[in-house]
Every structure is written in C-alpha cells, then in structure tokens.
Design a protein around this motif. Structure first.
Motif, short mmCIF file in Angstrom:
data_model
loop_
_atom_site.label_atom_id
_atom_site.label_comp_id
_atom_site.label_asym_id
_atom_site.label_seq_id
_atom_site.Cartn_x
_atom_site.Cartn_y
_atom_site.Cartn_z
N VAL A 170 -33.49 45.89 -42.73
CA VAL A 170 -34.75 45.50 -43.17
C VAL A 170 -34.63 45.56 -44.67
O VAL A 170 -35.12 44.87 -45.53
CB VAL A 170 -35.97 46.63 -42.78
CG1 VAL A 170 -36.02 47.94 -43.22
CG2 VAL A 170 -37.27 45.77 -42.79
N ASP A 173 -31.30 42.75 -45.66
CA ASP A 173 -31.52 41.29 -45.24
C ASP A 173 -32.88 40.76 -45.24
O ASP A 173 -33.24 39.75 -45.54
CB ASP A 173 -30.90 40.92 -43.61
CG ASP A 173 -29.74 41.50 -43.45
OD1 ASP A 173 -28.86 41.36 -44.42
OD2 ASP A 173 -29.39 41.74 -42.35
N LEU A 174 -33.92 41.85 -45.31
CA LEU A 174 -35.36 41.23 -45.30
C LEU A 174 -36.01 41.83 -46.47
O LEU A 174 -37.37 41.64 -46.65
CB LEU A 174 -36.10 41.73 -43.85
CG LEU A 174 -35.48 41.51 -42.80
CD1 LEU A 174 -36.26 42.12 -41.44
CD2 LEU A 174 -35.02 39.96 -42.59
N TRP A 183 -42.07 41.32 -41.75
CA TRP A 183 -41.34 39.91 -41.77
C TRP A 183 -42.22 39.27 -40.97
O TRP A 183 -42.22 39.29 -39.72
CB TRP A 183 -39.86 40.41 -41.33
CG TRP A 183 -39.16 39.10 -41.47
CD1 TRP A 183 -38.69 38.31 -40.61
CD2 TRP A 183 -38.70 38.54 -42.65
NE1 TRP A 183 -37.77 37.31 -41.16
CE2 TRP A 183 -37.87 37.66 -42.49
CE3 TRP A 183 -38.81 39.12 -44.19
CZ2 TRP A 183 -37.22 36.63 -43.39
CZ3 TRP A 183 -38.22 38.10 -45.01
CH2 TRP A 183 -37.37 37.23 -44.68
N PRO A 193 -41.55 37.98 -46.31
CA PRO A 193 -41.97 39.37 -46.47
C PRO A 193 -43.14 39.63 -46.95
O PRO A 193 -43.89 39.03 -47.72
CB PRO A 193 -40.79 39.92 -47.34
CG PRO A 193 -40.58 38.90 -48.40
CD PRO A 193 -40.91 37.59 -47.50
#
Ligand SMILES: N[C@@H](CCC(=O)N[C@@H](CS)C(=O)NCC(=O)O)C(=O)O
Length: 224
Positions: A170, A173-174, A183, A193
């Motif tokens: 998280v 990558d997010l 997400w 996001p």
C-alpha cells in the motif's frame, strides 16, 4: 471490466480509520445498491510511516494542538464519542496481525472484529498491544478455542509476512503515507488513491454515486 470497489486500508491505532470504518459500514446498504464492493484490509500504520518517510501528525506540536479540535468535530460528524487513551499511541502489530489472520481464516468475522478492536482501543481504553487485552476483545467475537488459534497464528512467520507485505504494497505501490488509505476502482478499469475520512464526497464523485453531503441548505428563514 473490474467492478466498482473500495479497498480500505486501516489500522485500529488510527482514530481516523475508526471514523472511516464506521461511516462505510453505516452506508453499506447504499454502497451495495450502487454496485460498490468494500474490502477492509488491515495494515500497520507504523510501517507505512517508515516506508513513505512520513511522521505521525501528532509528532508536530502544531498538528497535535489542531488535532484536538479536529478530533472533536470528526466525532460529532461521525456520531462517535471517546477520549484519546492515556497510553496512545501503541505499536499495533498484535491486533493488526490477528486481523490479517482473521481476514484469511474467518473472513465473515473480519468486520465484527475490526468493530470490537476499535471500540476496545478508543471507547474502552484497552491497550491492544497487550496480549491479555487482545484476547479479551477477541472473546467478544470468537470462542475460547478460536481465540487460542488466532493468538498462535498472529505469531507465525506467515501472518507476520502477510501484514508486512500488505503494508509495503500500500505504501510503495498505492502511494500511502497514512491511514485510512483507499484505493478506489471506478468500474471502468481505472483506480485512484484517496486519503482520510474527510474525502468521501470526492470518492462518491469519482464513483459517480449521487450524494447530498456538503450541500449548503439555505437561505435560513429569518436570517437574511
Ligand atoms: N484529514 C484526515 C486526517 C487523517 C490522519 O491524520 N490520519 C493519520 C493517522 S490517524 C495519518 O496517517 N496521518 C498522516 C498525515 O497526515 O500525513 C481525516 O480527516 O481523516
């Protein structure tokens, strides 16, 4: 085509995660009828801070002072009432690992357990970094035998790795730098996001769900 979906990354040590969790659960029927799936995903906020290079807001004195006002306003808005426990903050690894295991082994109990853990931490001031407090909270949802199973699972390498892998994913990558982190899949193959319990109006716009929040009602009779 992916369905509309909200991945909600939350930690019980975060009061703002508690607000977001309560709000999403309260609106679960409306979200379901709008075709939006909600998935709650346990993460370790301390790890998100380290991985993103962020610091908890209360470590800056000006933010700590402001958060006393903001917290009261958020509680009024979300219909919750509690004081920050004297032991705050805690290292939330134990409860978050329990949640990571429950998500895998007893998925239908994940939401009830999040709810009990949030209440234990924020309303009843039980320090869930202490195994005995965590066991007592688990007993509100599970049998004694299941509690032993969950406490043992929380100490395994598999569950420790599960929580750290989600936490790393998280943040790296997010884009997460705090909690609650969302997400959100728009149902058209895109995802974006969202940060915080105060951005749901943007999320509803993104998901093209009709909403009335933040509309001013006026003019007020007799005031103009
Ligand atoms: N404005 C957000 C604030 C959320 C917030 O402060 N979350 C904390 C954890 S409880 C955090 O991770 N903050 C990181 C940051 O603000 O950079 C809300 O209302 O939900």
């Amino acid at each position: 085509m992916q369905p509309k979906k909200i991945e909600a990354y939350i930690d019980i040590v975060s009061a703002y995660s508690y607000y977001a969790f309560s709000y999403l659960r309260k609106n679960s029927a409306a979200l379901k009828s709008a075709g939006v799936e909600v998935e709650f995903i346990p993460v370790f906020l301390g790890g998100i801070n380290v991985s993103s290079g962020n610091k908890p807001p209360w470590t800056l004195p000006a933010k700590a002072a402001y958060s006393r006002y903001d917290g009261q306003r958020a509680q009024k808005y979300f219909g919750l009432k509690f004081n920050v426990p004297g032991f705050f903050p805690i290292v939330s690894l134990l409860p978050q690992r329990c949640l990571a295991y429950v998500k895998k082994a007893h998925p239908d109990k994940l939401e009830p357990l999040f709810d009990i853990f949030f209440q234990a931490m924020w309303v009843h001031h039980h320090d869930l970094s202490k195994p005995n407090s965590t066991k007592t909270a688990l007993l509100k949802v599970f049998t004694g035998e299941q509690v032993a199973e969950i406490m043992a699972a929380a100490e395994t390498d598999e569950i420790k790795k599960t929580l750290s892998a989600t936490t790393l994913r998280v943040s790296q990558d997010l884009g997460a730098f705090g909690c609650p982190w969302f997400w959100v899949h728009d149902g058209k193959g895109h995802a974006e996001p969202f940060f915080g319990s105060d951005r749901f109006h943007f999320m509803w716009d993104y998901l093209e769900i009709p909403h009335t929040d933040l509309e001013l009602v006026g003019p007020v009779p007799g005031k103009l």
